[in-house]
Design an enzyme around this catalytic site. Structure first.
Site, PDB file in Angstrom:
ATOM      1  N   HIS A  17      -7.091  -8.026   1.049  1.00  0.00           N
ATOM      2  CA  HIS A  17      -6.001  -8.500   1.918  1.00  0.00           C
ATOM      3  C   HIS A  17      -5.827 -10.017   1.760  1.00  0.00           C
ATOM      4  CE1 HIS A  17      -7.134  -4.941   4.724  1.00  0.00           C
ATOM      5  NE2 HIS A  17      -5.996  -4.630   4.121  1.00  0.00           N
ATOM      6  N   ARG A 108      -2.491  -1.065  -4.513  1.00  0.00           N
ATOM      7  CA  ARG A 108      -3.752  -1.022  -5.270  1.00  0.00           C
ATOM      8  C   ARG A 108      -3.683  -0.039  -6.426  1.00  0.00           C
ATOM      9  NH1 ARG A 108      -7.513   0.053  -0.305  1.00  0.00           N
ATOM     10  NH2 ARG A 108      -5.655   1.279   0.020  1.00  0.00           N
TER      11      ARG A 108
END
Ligand code: PNS
Length: 181
Positions: A17, A108
């Protein structure tokens, strides 16, 4: 002023993050990292929404154009009850309130894309001025997720490769208190 929102569960914030936050922050005047309710995860939280915001604040303290927030004062109540969806908790409504026109999401893997695309389309339907921008996660962090961090913490593994150092103790203590309680 170009304001973007980086929404997520952030339970807890990870190095993956933080990598997205730093890369997005250079693209906008202001980046709001917003803790929101993911209805699929609502009863599986480790930290309360307020605690998550506090952890994010600590981690982004040195990034001058980044702020941490949660979507609504009702978020905690919603997370506890897991019942009523307050329209205030919708990302599209939050963005309108904060005068932000861009949502930043990290991807991702290709498998993330299907769900993210659907959310981007729903958000634009609800708020036609809202664009979603996807940032591919750095190769280094593609395997890092909050769920994986919780799993590692549960078994007392070393967390320094997964979460910012400022919050390692918080994650370990929270997991220990869960184990003891
Ligand atoms: O980190 P996550 O769990 O993948 O984040 C998902 C999140 C919280 C960003 C998403 O569930 C969300 O936007 N929740 C707020 C409610 C909303 O606006 N949902 C999308 C339209 S139905």
């Amino acid at each position: 002023m170009k304001t973007a929102i980086y929404p997520g569960s952030f339970d807890p914030i990870t190095l993956g993050h933080l990598n997205i936050i730093k890369r997005a922050a250079v693209c906008f005047d202001k980046l709001i990292v917003c803790v929101m309710v993911n209805s699929e995860k609502v009863n599986r939280g480790l930290f309360t929404p307020e605690e998550r915001v506090e952890l994010i604040r600590r981690v982004v303290a040195k990034l001058p154009n980044v702020e941490a927030d949660c979507s609504s004062p009702l978020i905690a109540e919603y997370a506890r009850n897991g019942e009523v969806a307050y329209s205030d908790g919708l990302l599209a409504a939050y963005a309108k309130r904060r005068k932000a026109h861009v949502v930043v999401k990290g991807l991702r893997a290709v498998s993330d894309y299907e769900n993210e695309l659907q959310m981007a389309l729903i958000n634009r339907k609800l708020n036609p001025r809202l664009e979603t921008m996807f940032l591919p996660s750095s190769a280094k962090y593609t395997y890092v997720s909050s769920s994986m961090v919780k799993e590692m913490a549960r078994y007392g593994a070393e967390l320094s490769d997964f979460v910012p150092r400022e919050i390692i103790g918080d994650v370990q203590r929270k997991m220990d208190s869960r184990r003891d309680g």
